[in-house]
Scaffold this motif. Structure first.
Motif, PDB file in Angstrom:
ATOM      1  N   LEU A   1       0.837  -1.210   0.000  1.00 11.45           N
ATOM      2  CA  LEU A   1       0.000   0.000   0.000  1.00 11.45           C
ATOM      3  C   LEU A   1       0.871   1.258   0.000  1.00 11.45           C
ATOM      4  CD1 LEU A   1      -2.934  -0.891   2.417  1.00 11.45           C
ATOM      5  CD2 LEU A   1      -3.072  -0.434  -0.023  1.00 11.45           C
ATOM      6  N   ARG A   2       1.930   1.242   0.772  1.00 14.63           N
ATOM      7  CA  ARG A   2       2.816   2.413   0.820  1.00 14.63           C
ATOM      8  C   ARG A   2       3.465   2.664  -0.546  1.00 14.63           C
ATOM      9  NH1 ARG A   2       5.910   2.126   6.637  1.00 14.63           N
ATOM     10  NH2 ARG A   2       4.021   2.033   7.850  1.00 14.63           N
ATOM     11  N   GLN A   3       3.881   1.596  -1.220  1.00 17.85           N
ATOM     12  CA  GLN A   3       4.496   1.754  -2.529  1.00 17.85           C
ATOM     13  C   GLN A   3       3.489   2.300  -3.549  1.00 17.85           C
ATOM     14  OE1 GLN A   3       5.864  -2.327  -2.757  1.00 17.85           O
ATOM     15  NE2 GLN A   3       8.003  -1.682  -2.569  1.00 17.85           N
ATOM     16  N   ILE A   4       2.265   1.793  -3.489  1.00 12.88           N
ATOM     17  CA  ILE A   4       1.209   2.286  -4.396  1.00 12.88           C
ATOM     18  C   ILE A   4       0.949   3.758  -4.104  1.00 12.88           C
ATOM     19  CG2 ILE A   4      -1.224   2.082  -5.048  1.00 12.88           C
ATOM     20  CD1 ILE A   4      -0.977  -0.954  -4.381  1.00 12.88           C
ATOM     21  N   ALA A   5       0.847   4.103  -2.823  1.00 13.33           N
ATOM     22  CA  ALA A   5       0.584   5.488  -2.434  1.00 13.33           C
ATOM     23  C   ALA A   5       1.696   6.406  -2.923  1.00 13.33           C
ATOM     24  CB  ALA A   5       0.436   5.586  -0.916  1.00 13.33           C
ATOM     25  N   ALA A   6       2.943   5.972  -2.763  1.00 12.67           N
ATOM     26  CA  ALA A   6       4.075   6.792  -3.212  1.00 12.67           C
ATOM     27  C   ALA A   6       4.073   6.918  -4.736  1.00 12.67           C
ATOM     28  CB  ALA A   6       5.389   6.172  -2.740  1.00 12.67           C
ATOM     29  N   LYS A   7       3.793   5.824  -5.410  1.00  9.90           N
ATOM     30  CA  LYS A   7       3.800   5.827  -6.880  1.00  9.90           C
ATOM     31  C   LYS A   7       2.761   6.806  -7.437  1.00  9.90           C
ATOM     32  CE  LYS A   7       2.983   2.741 -10.814  1.00  9.90           C
ATOM     33  NZ  LYS A   7       2.655   1.360 -11.218  1.00  9.90           N
ATOM     34  N   HIS A   8       1.594   6.826  -6.815  1.00  9.36           N
ATOM     35  CA  HIS A   8       0.502   7.657  -7.337  1.00  9.36           C
ATOM     36  C   HIS A   8       0.318   8.960  -6.561  1.00  9.36           C
ATOM     37  CE1 HIS A   8      -0.839   4.576 -10.151  1.00  9.36           C
ATOM     38  NE2 HIS A   8      -0.606   3.685  -9.202  1.00  9.36           N
ATOM     39  N   GLU A   9       1.221   9.197  -5.596  1.00  7.82           N
ATOM     40  CA  GLU A   9       1.175  10.417  -4.795  1.00  7.82           C
ATOM     41  C   GLU A   9      -0.180  10.623  -4.127  1.00  7.82           C
ATOM     42  OE1 GLU A   9       2.455  13.438  -7.526  1.00  7.82           O
ATOM     43  OE2 GLU A   9       4.552  12.819  -7.392  1.00  7.82           O
ATOM     44  N   VAL A  10      -0.603   9.580  -3.428  1.00  5.66           N
ATOM     45  CA  VAL A  10      -1.885   9.578  -2.729  1.00  5.66           C
ATOM     46  C   VAL A  10      -1.630   9.056  -1.318  1.00  5.66           C
ATOM     47  CG1 VAL A  10      -4.202   8.552  -2.715  1.00  5.66           C
ATOM     48  CG2 VAL A  10      -3.123   9.083  -4.876  1.00  5.66           C
ATOM     49  N   ALA A  11      -2.400   9.496  -0.369  1.00  2.13           N
ATOM     50  CA  ALA A  11      -2.256   9.023   1.007  1.00  2.13           C
ATOM     51  C   ALA A  11      -2.710   7.567   1.104  1.00  2.13           C
ATOM     52  CB  ALA A  11      -3.094   9.882   1.950  1.00  2.13           C
ATOM     53  N   VAL A  12      -2.012   6.794   1.933  1.00  2.00           N
ATOM     54  CA  VAL A  12      -2.370   5.391   2.142  1.00  2.00           C
ATOM     55  C   VAL A  12      -3.814   5.298   2.633  1.00  2.00           C
ATOM     56  CG1 VAL A  12      -1.870   3.326   3.525  1.00  2.00           C
ATOM     57  CG2 VAL A  12       0.010   4.673   2.603  1.00  2.00           C
ATOM     58  N   SER A  13      -4.173   6.195   3.521  1.00  2.00           N
ATOM     59  CA  SER A  13      -5.544   6.160   4.070  1.00  2.00           C
ATOM     60  C   SER A  13      -6.600   6.356   2.974  1.00  2.00           C
ATOM     61  CB  SER A  13      -5.704   7.208   5.166  1.00  2.00           C
ATOM     62  OG  SER A  13      -5.461   8.510   4.641  1.00  2.00           O
ATOM     63  N   SER A  14      -6.293   7.148   1.970  1.00  2.00           N
ATOM     64  CA  SER A  14      -7.237   7.362   0.866  1.00  2.00           C
ATOM     65  C   SER A  14      -7.422   6.076   0.073  1.00  2.00           C
ATOM     66  CB  SER A  14      -6.742   8.461  -0.069  1.00  2.00           C
ATOM     67  OG  SER A  14      -6.655   9.687   0.606  1.00  2.00           O
ATOM     68  N   ILE A  15      -6.312   5.354  -0.135  1.00  2.00           N
ATOM     69  CA  ILE A  15      -6.403   4.090  -0.881  1.00  2.00           C
ATOM     70  C   ILE A  15      -7.203   3.072  -0.079  1.00  2.00           C
ATOM     71  CG2 ILE A  15      -5.074   2.143  -1.815  1.00  2.00           C
ATOM     72  CD1 ILE A  15      -2.798   4.116  -2.409  1.00  2.00           C
ATOM     73  N   VAL A  16      -6.957   3.000   1.229  1.00  2.21           N
ATOM     74  CA  VAL A  16      -7.673   2.053   2.076  1.00  2.21           C
ATOM     75  C   VAL A  16      -9.172   2.359   2.063  1.00  2.21           C
ATOM     76  CG1 VAL A  16      -7.984   1.275   4.469  1.00  2.21           C
ATOM     77  CG2 VAL A  16      -5.685   1.539   3.528  1.00  2.21           C
ATOM     78  N   LYS A  17      -9.539   3.638   2.162  1.00  4.29           N
ATOM     79  CA  LYS A  17     -10.960   4.022   2.128  1.00  4.29           C
ATOM     80  C   LYS A  17     -11.601   3.601   0.814  1.00  4.29           C
ATOM     81  CE  LYS A  17     -10.616   8.072   5.117  1.00  4.29           C
ATOM     82  NZ  LYS A  17     -10.627   9.528   5.176  1.00  4.29           N
ATOM     83  N   LYS A  18     -10.918   3.882  -0.295  1.00  6.20           N
ATOM     84  CA  LYS A  18     -11.446   3.554  -1.619  1.00  6.20           C
ATOM     85  C   LYS A  18     -11.553   2.038  -1.782  1.00  6.20           C
ATOM     86  CE  LYS A  18     -12.271   5.356  -5.818  1.00  6.20           C
ATOM     87  NZ  LYS A  18     -13.287   6.327  -6.118  1.00  6.20           N
ATOM     88  N   GLN A  19     -10.541   1.321  -1.313  1.00  7.80           N
ATOM     89  CA  GLN A  19     -10.534  -0.147  -1.415  1.00  7.80           C
ATOM     90  C   GLN A  19     -11.712  -0.747  -0.662  1.00  7.80           C
ATOM     91  OE1 GLN A  19      -9.168  -2.159   1.604  1.00  7.80           O
ATOM     92  NE2 GLN A  19     -10.040  -3.917   0.544  1.00  7.80           N
ATOM     93  N   LYS A  20     -11.954  -0.237   0.539  1.00 10.64           N
ATOM     94  CA  LYS A  20     -13.074  -0.750   1.338  1.00 10.64           C
ATOM     95  C   LYS A  20     -14.420  -0.366   0.728  1.00 10.64           C
ATOM     96  CE  LYS A  20     -10.740  -1.144   5.748  1.00 10.64           C
ATOM     97  NZ  LYS A  20     -10.597  -0.664   7.111  1.00 10.64           N
ATOM     98  N   ALA A  21     -14.521   0.872   0.242  1.00 10.91           N
ATOM     99  CA  ALA A  21     -15.778   1.357  -0.324  1.00 10.91           C
ATOM    100  C   ALA A  21     -16.151   0.589  -1.586  1.00 10.91           C
ATOM    101  CB  ALA A  21     -15.680   2.851  -0.624  1.00 10.91           C
ATOM    102  N   GLU A  22     -15.142   0.247  -2.397  1.00 10.73           N
ATOM    103  CA  GLU A  22     -15.429  -0.416  -3.674  1.00 10.73           C
ATOM    104  C   GLU A  22     -15.167  -1.920  -3.635  1.00 10.73           C
ATOM    105  OE1 GLU A  22     -13.702   1.691  -6.960  1.00 10.73           O
ATOM    106  OE2 GLU A  22     -14.555   3.600  -6.315  1.00 10.73           O
ATOM    107  N   GLY A  23     -14.691  -2.436  -2.519  1.00 10.93           N
ATOM    108  CA  GLY A  23     -14.492  -3.876  -2.359  1.00 10.93           C
ATOM    109  C   GLY A  23     -13.374  -4.465  -3.212  1.00 10.93           C
ATOM    110  N   TRP A  24     -12.300  -3.727  -3.345  1.00 16.19           N
ATOM    111  CA  TRP A  24     -11.166  -4.253  -4.123  1.00 16.19           C
ATOM    112  C   TRP A  24     -10.562  -5.449  -3.402  1.00 16.19           C
ATOM    113  CZ3 TRP A  24      -7.893   0.838  -4.731  1.00 16.19           C
ATOM    114  CH2 TRP A  24      -8.577   1.758  -5.525  1.00 16.19           C
TER     115      TRP A  24
END
Length: 185
Positions: free
Chosen positions: A23-46
């Protein structure tokens, strides 16, 4: 700070599902906060459901490469005898040249150690220091004997002769002097 509209959530989801990046690597790659990715992942069921497919594809690719290499080697094995001999000779020359360089390096190192022993002999007063120098010199003489044999073999001067195991068969030169100094003679 407001919401960013330039976030490529499809790429982030793809990276997440492939499962190769944390998650940290994805966040760094896309310049997004880890927490934002986690929220989106949970909301959309990735889910990381593609990681097994990646592993299977990787294994298949490795098998394909191995088969390709085997075909390549089979083609090479029909070389003429002359080409095979030439290739083997070239390999032997490279190996022997490397051995010669290594032997020369060790011979240089041995000479440097001998110089240090010579310098220390004059200042050795305590019997334990003299004993240590004598032992070191003895090891040095044995190393030189081995190096001479290896060098003769590497240069084709003659077969390598194993170094003698008996102290009486090796000219220990200064070692005898040092032993006498220990005894106080």
């Amino acid at each position: 700070m407001g919401r960013r509209s330039d976030i490529d959530w499809e790429s982030i989801e793809r990276d997440y599902r492939i499962g190769q990046l944390s998650l940290r690597q994805i966040a760094a790659k896309h310049e997004v906060a880890v927490s934002s990715i986690v929220k989106k992942q949970k909301a959309e069921g990735w889910s990381r459901d593609l990681s097994e497919q990646v592993r299977v594809q990787t294994k298949a690719e490795l098998i394909r490469l191995a088969a390709e290499k085997a075909r390549e080697n089979a083609t090479k094995s029909v070389q003429s005898d002359a080409e095979s001999v030439q290739a083997a000779a070239h390999t032997n020359v490279e190996i022997i040249s490397a051995h010669r360089r290594d032997i020369q390096t060790e011979a240089d190192r041995t000479r440097k150690i001998a110089e240090k022993i010579d310098n220390l002999m004059g200042s050795a007063v305590l019997p334990k220091d003299v004993a240590l120098l004598a032992s070191t010199h003895e090891s040095l003489v044995r190393s030189r004997a081995r190096l001479i044999g290896l060098e003769r073999e590497a240069y084709g001067i003659g077969e390598a002769e194993p170094p003698p195991d008996d102290d009486n068969q090796i000219d220990l030169g200064r070692a005898a002097e040092l032993r006498a100094k220990i005894r106080g003679s």
